[in-house]
Every structure is written in C-alpha cells, then in structure tokens.
Design an enzyme around this catalytic site. Structure first.
Site, mmCIF file in Angstrom:
data_model
loop_
_atom_site.group_PDB
_atom_site.id
_atom_site.type_symbol
_atom_site.label_atom_id
_atom_site.label_comp_id
_atom_site.label_asym_id
_atom_site.label_seq_id
_atom_site.Cartn_x
_atom_site.Cartn_y
_atom_site.Cartn_z
ATOM 1 N N ASN A 178 -0.341 -4.270 7.441
ATOM 2 C CA ASN A 178 -1.015 -4.596 7.819
ATOM 3 C C ASN A 178 -1.905 -5.680 6.663
ATOM 4 O O ASN A 178 -0.887 -5.760 5.342
ATOM 5 C CB ASN A 178 -2.401 -3.936 7.538
ATOM 6 C CG ASN A 178 -2.918 -2.988 5.349
ATOM 7 O OD1 ASN A 178 -1.895 -3.283 5.517
ATOM 8 N ND2 ASN A 178 -4.053 -2.828 4.954
ATOM 9 N N GLU A 180 -4.718 -8.921 5.833
ATOM 10 C CA GLU A 180 -6.497 -8.980 5.674
ATOM 11 C C GLU A 180 -6.363 -10.483 5.736
ATOM 12 O O GLU A 180 -5.394 -11.514 5.680
ATOM 13 C CB GLU A 180 -6.377 -8.577 4.267
ATOM 14 C CG GLU A 180 -6.394 -7.044 4.416
ATOM 15 C CD GLU A 180 -7.258 -5.969 4.380
ATOM 16 O OE1 GLU A 180 -7.240 -6.354 2.687
ATOM 17 O OE2 GLU A 180 -7.484 -4.350 4.411
ATOM 18 N N CYS A 224 -3.666 -4.845 11.368
ATOM 19 C CA CYS A 224 -3.223 -3.290 10.755
ATOM 20 C C CYS A 224 -2.175 -3.202 11.434
ATOM 21 O O CYS A 224 -1.431 -3.669 11.930
ATOM 22 C CB CYS A 224 -3.962 -2.224 12.197
ATOM 23 S SG CYS A 224 -5.898 -2.110 11.963
ATOM 24 N N GLU A 252 0.262 -1.156 12.455
ATOM 25 C CA GLU A 252 0.457 -0.641 14.128
ATOM 26 C C GLU A 252 0.425 -2.090 15.199
ATOM 27 O O GLU A 252 1.579 -2.246 14.965
ATOM 28 C CB GLU A 252 -0.559 0.040 14.026
ATOM 29 C CG GLU A 252 -0.248 1.873 13.795
ATOM 30 C CD GLU A 252 -1.303 1.993 12.704
ATOM 31 O OE1 GLU A 252 -1.923 0.641 11.663
ATOM 32 O OE2 GLU A 252 -2.224 2.640 12.298
ATOM 33 N N CYS A 262 -6.690 4.038 13.202
ATOM 34 C CA CYS A 262 -8.356 3.668 13.465
ATOM 35 C C CYS A 262 -8.030 3.786 15.485
ATOM 36 O O CYS A 262 -7.543 3.665 15.441
ATOM 37 C CB CYS A 262 -8.497 1.604 12.970
ATOM 38 S SG CYS A 262 -7.799 0.164 13.847
ATOM 39 N N CYS A 288 -6.081 1.375 17.143
ATOM 40 C CA CYS A 288 -4.277 1.152 16.831
ATOM 41 C C CYS A 288 -4.621 2.154 18.000
ATOM 42 O O CYS A 288 -3.138 2.238 18.429
ATOM 43 C CB CYS A 288 -4.153 1.573 15.878
ATOM 44 S SG CYS A 288 -4.305 0.069 14.198
#
Ligand code: THU
Length: 131
Positions: free
Chosen positions: A43, A45, A54, A56, A86, A89
């Site tokens: 991830n 940010e 993310c 993924e 999530c 994803c």
C-alpha cells in the site's frame, strides 16, 4: 518450500516496503500467475487520503506491466487479525481472477484463512455475461 510458502514470503517481504504513514497499517500482496511468475505490491498512502493505493492495486499494476492477465493464486498480508481485501480490491481480483481463484489472508505468522473469489465477491458485477 512450497509455491504457497514462496508466495507468503513474497507478500511478507513487500509489506515491509509499504508507505503507510497515515494509517500505520502495512499491507503486502503477492500474486502468482499461471506460468509461475510472482508479482507483488504494497500500500502507498497519500496526504490526500483517497489518492492512496492498496497493496493489491500495486500488484495488479506490476502484473499488467509485465504483460500478464491472470491471477492464479494470491496472498494478502496485513497487521489485522484477518486482513481481508477491501471491497474495491475484491473487484480488482474479479477483473483478473476466475471465480475459483483462492485468495489467502495472512498475518505475520502465516496464512490464517483462504477464500475463493466467489466467496469474497458473490454475484459480482461484470460486463460480459458468461451464461
Ligand atoms: N489496504 C490495502 O492495502 N489492502 C486492502 O485490501 C485493505 C486495506 C490498505 C489501505 C490503507 O493504506 C491501509 O490498508 C489502511 O486501510
């Protein structure tokens, strides 16, 4: 080591590279493709939170950039007791995985649960109807 052990270790290693200064929640993802290649992501940010990507998402980008189109098996590892992907994803997996794709969810000690994509995202949206 088994292929799954390798995938777990790849996800664990890339998790250490995560850039997550806002949540302090590090996530790693590793995908194996049908030819045995492994692609990873963590991830990333952003101060503008919705800009964050993310783990993924990073692994999908790496896989596509390498010219591959199918996730055969995946490991996602995070700090939570059960770091399930999530919702966004899950839809990412849907784009590049078959319904029987297995997504393994791990913590730092190993794989905790394994889900098929159909379990994670039942009745998923897709443009092409298969029936
Ligand atoms: N996160 C992922 O990287 N993958 C998921 O499937 C769940 C959440 C990240 C996003 C954010 O950087 C942090 O975990 C906390 O939500």
């Amino acid at each position: 080591m088994s292929d799954l052990d390798d995938l777990f270790e790849a996800a664990k290693a890339v998790r250490e590279k995560a850039y997550a200064p806002y949540s302090n929640f590090l996530v790693g993802a590793a995908f194996r493709t049908p030819d045995g290649s492994v692609f990873t992501g963590c991830n990333v940010e952003n101060a503008s939170y919705p800009v964050s990507v993310c783990a993924e998402g990073g692994a999908v980008s790496a896989m596509i950039a390498a010219g591959q189109r199918e996730i055969a098996e995946a490991v996602v590892i995070g700090d939570a007791a059960l770091c399930t992907p999530c919702g966004i994803c899950r839809q990412r997996f849907k784009e590049f995985g078959k319904d029987d794709l297995v997504v393994h969810v791990a913590d730092l000690n190993g794989i905790k649960r394994s889900f098929t994509l159909d379990e994670l995202l039942p009745a998923a949206f897709e443009l092409e109807q298969k029936d």
